[in-house]
Design an enzyme around this catalytic site. Structure first.
Site, PDB file in Angstrom:
ATOM      1  N   ASP A 148       0.850  -1.181   0.000  1.00 15.22           N
ATOM      2  CA  ASP A 148       0.000   0.000   0.000  1.00 15.22           C
ATOM      3  C   ASP A 148       0.891   1.238   0.000  1.00 15.22           C
ATOM      4  O   ASP A 148       2.110   1.132   0.185  1.00 15.22           O
ATOM      5  CB  ASP A 148      -1.006  -0.002   1.154  1.00 15.22           C
ATOM      6  CG  ASP A 148      -0.362  -0.028   2.531  1.00 15.22           C
ATOM      7  OD1 ASP A 148       0.867  -0.236   2.617  1.00 15.22           O
ATOM      8  OD2 ASP A 148      -1.081   0.159   3.526  1.00 15.22           O
ATOM      9  N   TYR A 165       2.987   4.742   0.771  1.00 15.09           N
ATOM     10  CA  TYR A 165       3.643   5.315   1.953  1.00 15.09           C
ATOM     11  C   TYR A 165       2.615   6.138   2.737  1.00 15.09           C
ATOM     12  O   TYR A 165       1.765   6.813   2.150  1.00 15.09           O
ATOM     13  CB  TYR A 165       4.793   6.224   1.533  1.00 15.09           C
ATOM     14  CG  TYR A 165       5.936   5.532   0.814  1.00 15.09           C
ATOM     15  CD1 TYR A 165       6.671   4.520   1.418  1.00 15.09           C
ATOM     16  CD2 TYR A 165       6.298   5.923  -0.477  1.00 15.09           C
ATOM     17  CE1 TYR A 165       7.736   3.908   0.772  1.00 15.09           C
ATOM     18  CE2 TYR A 165       7.367   5.323  -1.147  1.00 15.09           C
ATOM     19  CZ  TYR A 165       8.072   4.310  -0.517  1.00 15.09           C
ATOM     20  OH  TYR A 165       9.124   3.705  -1.169  1.00 15.09           O
ATOM     21  N   PHE A 172       6.547   2.460  -4.413  1.00 19.81           N
ATOM     22  CA  PHE A 172       7.929   2.669  -3.980  1.00 19.81           C
ATOM     23  C   PHE A 172       8.486   4.050  -4.331  1.00 19.81           C
ATOM     24  O   PHE A 172       9.573   4.411  -3.882  1.00 19.81           O
ATOM     25  CB  PHE A 172       8.870   1.575  -4.515  1.00 19.81           C
ATOM     26  CG  PHE A 172       8.571   0.216  -3.987  1.00 19.81           C
ATOM     27  CD1 PHE A 172       8.922  -0.150  -2.693  1.00 19.81           C
ATOM     28  CD2 PHE A 172       7.905  -0.723  -4.772  1.00 19.81           C
ATOM     29  CE1 PHE A 172       8.628  -1.403  -2.191  1.00 19.81           C
ATOM     30  CE2 PHE A 172       7.598  -1.988  -4.283  1.00 19.81           C
ATOM     31  CZ  PHE A 172       7.962  -2.327  -2.989  1.00 19.81           C
ATOM     32  N   HIS A 175      10.585  -8.813   0.792  1.00 19.28           N
ATOM     33  CA  HIS A 175      10.353  -7.377   0.595  1.00 19.28           C
ATOM     34  C   HIS A 175      11.668  -6.614   0.805  1.00 19.28           C
ATOM     35  O   HIS A 175      12.516  -7.034   1.606  1.00 19.28           O
ATOM     36  CB  HIS A 175       9.303  -6.888   1.598  1.00 19.28           C
ATOM     37  CG  HIS A 175       8.731  -5.557   1.284  1.00 19.28           C
ATOM     38  ND1 HIS A 175       9.330  -4.380   1.684  1.00 19.28           N
ATOM     39  CD2 HIS A 175       7.610  -5.194   0.600  1.00 19.28           C
ATOM     40  CE1 HIS A 175       8.601  -3.358   1.263  1.00 19.28           C
ATOM     41  NE2 HIS A 175       7.554  -3.816   0.607  1.00 19.28           N
TER      42      HIS A 175
END
Length: 230
Positions: free
Chosen positions: A70, A72, A83, A193
């Site tokens: 999801d 930031y 990202f 991740h």
């Protein structure tokens, strides 16, 4: 077509593929939830940028999908591309680790002084989150409200209508999308991740960026220029 009050950007050829979504019950429920939450909470990214990933990478041009979880949740960070953060915003830890892996994996890559990734998106890298909104300082606050159904449908559409795509699935959450993708038609690259909590357990050393380009070239597609201009 998505409703005008939600859609403030031109998503080009995605429009025909996503037609009818606004009439679906789950999407109407999602809009009601977002409208209710917006009355007393700050939602990121700002309305009008929720679908920015589709604005930058057309359906026809998309050849690589980098899937995040999801957006930031810090002030000024989210901009509708997974990202990515706007220039002038400090580079988040996960993105710093992405840059570290690029430095180790791609010849001549040098980490830039910003985290804006639109240069990838414009080359056909769909920077997609599984959930497209979040509340300030509250990660995963908009999970299980309907966004996952929407992005599942996007993944299914890409899987069915295109060939030789590269799906970069980082982390267990993104990895769940692998069951929507036919591995005989596309390349699926999975790892942990890039978060500081997990990057050392499989993300570093995964060589996803060079492996992506090797596959693209082997399928007669132009490679991604991963270098990010200042």
């Amino acid at each position: 077509m998505l409703p005008a009050k939600v859609m403030k950007v031109d998503i080009g050829d995605w429009t025909e593929h996503l037609a009818g979504i606004s009439k679906m019950d789950y999407f109407q429920s999602l809009l009601s939830f977002l409208n209710d939450r917006a009355q007393s909470n700050i939602i990121y990214p700002p309305k009008g940028t929720w679908f920015k990933a589709f604005e930058y990478s057309s359906f026809a041009n998309t050849k690589v999908i980098i899937l995040g979880q999801d957006p930031y949740h810090g002030e000024g960070q989210a901009e509708g591309l997974s990202f990515s953060v706007p220039k002038g915003v400090p580079i988040p830890p996960s993105l710093r680790n992405i840059y570290k892996e690029l430095e180790a994996n791609v010849v001549a890559f040098e980490s830039p002084d910003h985290g804006h990734l639109s240069c990838w998106a414009k080359q056909g890298v769909l920077l997609l989150n599984s959930v497209l909104t979040v509340e300030k300082n509250s990660p995963a606050s908009h999970a299980n409200q309907g966004w996952e159904i929407f992005t599942d449908n996007v993944i299914k559409l890409l899987n069915e209508k295109k060939d030789n795509l590269v799906f970069l699935l980082w982390g267990a959450y993104a990895g769940k999308k692998s069951n929507l993708i036919e591995p005989e038609r596309h390349l699926i690259l999975r790892s942990t991740h890039p978060s500081p909590f997990s990057a050392n357990n499989g993300f570093f050393g995964s060589r996803h960026f060079s492996r992506t380009n090797e596959y693209l070239q082997a399928t007669d597609q132009s490679p991604i220029q991963w270098k990010i201009p200042s």
